[in-house]
Design a protein around this motif. Structure first.
Motif, short mmCIF file in Angstrom:
data_model
loop_
_atom_site.label_atom_id
_atom_site.label_comp_id
_atom_site.label_asym_id
_atom_site.label_seq_id
_atom_site.Cartn_x
_atom_site.Cartn_y
_atom_site.Cartn_z
N ILE A 197 20.83 62.21 15.29
CA ILE A 197 19.91 63.21 14.76
C ILE A 197 20.45 63.87 13.48
N PRO A 198 21.66 64.42 13.49
CA PRO A 198 22.13 65.08 12.25
C PRO A 198 22.29 64.13 11.07
N ASN A 199 22.69 62.88 11.31
CA ASN A 199 22.89 61.93 10.22
C ASN A 199 21.58 61.34 9.69
N ASN A 200 20.49 61.57 10.40
CA ASN A 200 19.20 61.01 9.98
C ASN A 200 18.20 62.08 9.53
N GLN A 201 18.70 63.22 9.12
CA GLN A 201 17.79 64.24 8.60
C GLN A 201 17.26 63.89 7.21
N TRP A 202 17.73 62.81 6.62
CA TRP A 202 17.12 62.29 5.39
C TRP A 202 15.76 61.66 5.70
N ALA A 203 15.56 61.24 6.96
CA ALA A 203 14.33 60.55 7.35
C ALA A 203 13.51 61.33 8.37
N LEU A 204 14.11 62.33 9.01
CA LEU A 204 13.46 63.06 10.09
C LEU A 204 13.64 64.56 9.87
N GLY A 255 14.36 69.26 29.25
CA GLY A 255 13.38 69.34 28.18
C GLY A 255 13.54 68.22 27.19
N PHE A 256 13.00 68.42 25.98
CA PHE A 256 13.02 67.36 24.98
C PHE A 256 13.08 67.95 23.57
N ASN A 257 13.74 67.21 22.70
CA ASN A 257 13.84 67.53 21.28
C ASN A 257 12.79 66.72 20.53
N VAL A 258 12.24 67.26 19.43
CA VAL A 258 11.18 66.60 18.68
C VAL A 258 11.60 66.45 17.22
N GLN A 259 11.59 65.21 16.73
CA GLN A 259 11.90 64.90 15.34
C GLN A 259 10.69 64.23 14.69
N GLN A 260 10.23 64.78 13.59
CA GLN A 260 9.06 64.23 12.89
C GLN A 260 9.50 63.43 11.66
N PRO A 261 8.99 62.20 11.51
CA PRO A 261 9.32 61.43 10.31
C PRO A 261 8.91 62.17 9.04
N ILE A 262 9.76 62.11 8.03
CA ILE A 262 9.46 62.71 6.74
C ILE A 262 8.74 61.68 5.89
N GLU A 263 7.53 61.97 5.50
CA GLU A 263 6.74 60.99 4.78
C GLU A 263 7.39 60.61 3.45
N GLN A 264 8.13 61.52 2.83
CA GLN A 264 8.78 61.22 1.56
C GLN A 264 9.89 60.19 1.71
N ALA A 265 10.28 59.90 2.99
CA ALA A 265 11.34 58.92 3.21
C ALA A 265 10.85 57.49 3.03
N LEU A 266 9.53 57.32 2.82
CA LEU A 266 8.99 55.98 2.56
C LEU A 266 9.65 55.41 1.32
N VAL A 267 9.98 54.13 1.38
CA VAL A 267 10.78 53.51 0.32
C VAL A 267 10.12 53.65 -1.04
#
Length: 301
Positions: free
Chosen positions: A129-136, A286-298
């Protein structure tokens, strides 16, 4: 789909004829390269649809043929565990060509995109999760609001490495001294840090409120939270997160699409129905929620 593939293969063997066997990779890649949508969250459902029914197998992916500790393939489309399923589909949703897919998959799975056992995002709460905050983007608190809770634990990476046995070494040829290679892995792990993590989550009790479900976006990554989950006697460390899935909406209802250990395959389960099996005595809270960042599209699309 898996039953169909097995049936076609059986016909081929019995008849001795050449039979076309549809491959999940071809279907996945075709959808990835031809999808009319440029929105990552909208691509999650059609991309993952062909993978339904494929088998759950833990630890099926590794560092590739030149790996130091795990020579399982970097990618495959015939089996998944929960995280490799999420990574594969998310990388596909961010890509429009095989080369873009490979780049995004590696970047999601490994720190800074550097392929290696040590640099893999092994722990969801401490690495993935922390290493993928460029995409989420973590939107857990936007979903739970005042009901937000936090899971805290210490991920003991050195102890995790020391708990590893030779079966952790995958795909290595017989010419390699596995005892020596395991010692190398143990030594590498000794210098890694212990990481304190604090993971926000939506408590299961909040699911009694329909508006909570309404705020969960289709295409978001759901991670199941077990606060300070003590599995140290088996793997050397505590955990906060033990499973991952996608939240998807079909005909107005929210589902979990995931590679399921329980069903041994990729399945859809009703979101509420899935969590209703866990009562207040369960370690799953419970659960954690991560939303894809649309700007991460190539770049270029």
């Amino acid at each position: 789909m898996q039953r169909y593939l097995s049936f076609v293969l059986l016909l081929s063997l019995l008849s001795g004829c050449s039979v076309f066997k549809p491959q999940p990779r071809n279907i996945f890649m075709e959808e990835m390269t031809t999808s009319p949508s440029y929105k990552i969250s909208e691509r999650i459902i059609p991309l993952s649809e062909p993978l339904l029914g494929l088998p759950y197998v833990d630890g099926g992916l590794g560092e590739g043929p030149n790996g130091q500790f795990d020579r399982d393939p970097l990618s495959r489309f015939d089996l998944f565990d929960c995280t490799t399923f999420v990574e594969t589909v998310l990388a596909g949703a961010m890509s429009y060509s095989p080369s873009e897919f490979e780049h995004n998959l590696i970047k999601l799975r490994y720190q800074h995109g550097n392929v290696g056992f040590i640099t893999r995002n092994h722990f969801t709460s401490a690495d993935w999760i922390p290493n993928n905050q460029w995409a989420l983007r973590d939107i857990t608190q936007d979903i739970a609001l005042d009901h937000t809770a936090f899971a805290e634990t210490l991920i003991d990476k050195p102890a995790w490495y020391q708990a590893m046995q030779q079966d952790r070494l995958q795909g290595l040829p017989d010419s390699i001294d596995k005892t020596a290679r395991l010692k190398t892995l143990h030594k590498a792990g000794k210098n890694l840090p212990k990481i304190y993590v604090r993971t926000p989550y939506v408590p299961l009790t909040a699911l009694n409120q329909p508006e909570v479900l309404d705020r969960i976006p289709s295409g978001s990554v759901i991670s199941m939270v077990r606060p300070n989950y003590d599995v140290s006697q088996w793997i050397g460390t505590h955990l906060n997160i033990t499973h991952q899935a996608f939240a998807i909406r079909k005909q107005g209802k929210l589902f979990l699409r995931h590679a399921s250990l329980r069903y041994k395959k990729v399945v859809d389960e009703g979101f509420v129905e899935y969590f209703s099996q866990y009562d207040k005595t369960s370690t799953l809270k419970g659960f954690n929620v991560q939303q894809p960042i649309e700007q991460a599209l190539v770049v270029g699309h």
